[in-house]
Design a protein around this motif. Sequence first.
Motif, short mmCIF file in Angstrom:
data_model
loop_
_atom_site.label_atom_id
_atom_site.label_comp_id
_atom_site.label_asym_id
_atom_site.label_seq_id
_atom_site.Cartn_x
_atom_site.Cartn_y
_atom_site.Cartn_z
N THR A 279 -5.66 7.05 11.30
CA THR A 279 -4.42 6.88 10.56
C THR A 279 -3.77 8.25 10.46
O THR A 279 -4.45 9.22 10.11
CB THR A 279 -4.68 6.32 9.15
N LYS A 280 -2.48 8.32 10.75
CA LYS A 280 -1.79 9.61 10.64
C LYS A 280 -0.34 9.35 10.28
O LYS A 280 0.34 8.53 10.89
CB LYS A 280 -1.88 10.37 11.96
N ASN A 281 0.09 10.04 9.24
CA ASN A 281 1.51 10.04 8.88
C ASN A 281 1.82 11.41 8.29
O ASN A 281 0.98 12.31 8.34
CB ASN A 281 1.86 8.88 7.93
N SER A 282 3.00 11.59 7.73
CA SER A 282 3.40 12.92 7.25
C SER A 282 2.59 13.38 6.03
O SER A 282 2.54 14.57 5.75
CB SER A 282 4.89 12.94 6.93
N LEU A 283 1.95 12.46 5.32
CA LEU A 283 1.20 12.82 4.12
C LEU A 283 -0.31 12.83 4.30
O LEU A 283 -1.02 13.49 3.56
CB LEU A 283 1.53 11.85 2.99
N TYR A 284 -0.79 12.11 5.28
CA TYR A 284 -2.22 11.81 5.32
C TYR A 284 -2.69 11.63 6.75
O TYR A 284 -1.97 11.08 7.60
CB TYR A 284 -2.45 10.52 4.53
N GLU A 285 -3.92 12.08 7.02
CA GLU A 285 -4.55 11.84 8.32
C GLU A 285 -6.02 11.53 8.10
O GLU A 285 -6.68 12.16 7.26
CB GLU A 285 -4.41 13.07 9.22
N SER A 286 -6.55 10.58 8.84
CA SER A 286 -7.98 10.28 8.76
C SER A 286 -8.47 9.76 10.09
O SER A 286 -7.70 9.20 10.88
CB SER A 286 -8.28 9.26 7.66
N GLU A 287 -9.75 9.96 10.30
CA GLU A 287 -10.42 9.36 11.44
C GLU A 287 -11.76 8.86 10.93
O GLU A 287 -12.45 9.56 10.19
CB GLU A 287 -10.64 10.36 12.57
#
Length: 192
Positions: free
Chosen positions: A145-153
């Motif tokens: 998940t990646k957007n301007s506020l948050y990223e995760s794998e």
Amino acid sequence: MESQGVFFMMMKFSYGLVFILALAACSNPTKEAPAGTYYDLKSYIEQQISQLKSQQPTVLKQAGFGDEKEQQTTKDIDWSRELDLFLQADINKQAYQASYLKNRPDSLTYEYVLKPGEKLPVQVLRIELDSATRQPRLVKATLRTKNSLYESERNVWLESETGTLKRYHMEGFQQLAWLDEKRFLIDGEVKE
């Protein structure tokens, strides 16, 4: 002992924050794809959750967040929450029908890879069936998940024997735009 309580409280808060952000970051179509589009992982995981709730097996569990790691043996597990990432790895949704490349290297293996240009959380899903039971013996997935506020794998896998969960593993990272990356690990071995 007090540091353990603080550690698990921080883990619960962090996972709660991740869960909320993940829900906000991606759409979650509720309609399932027509039968046969993709392997029905959701039904298998729900069946495992139900079975584990009724059996209440002993689990050797390791959990880590950042540099902190804990190991414990417990029967007190909320299986719906524990296996939630595997439910999130289900791609059998109507909106996803044309989003994945399908590969069947053999009659017991299903592989799905997100097509270039698609923006869905499940990047790769592989399911290997047991030749005798035709139930999953191995499930592996990568979710991003990646957007301007948050990223995760999140990289997840589970192993089953004769249709019963024996081991599960989840690891990856989460990062808010203004904070350092935090790595996490959950590993469980079902003893009974």
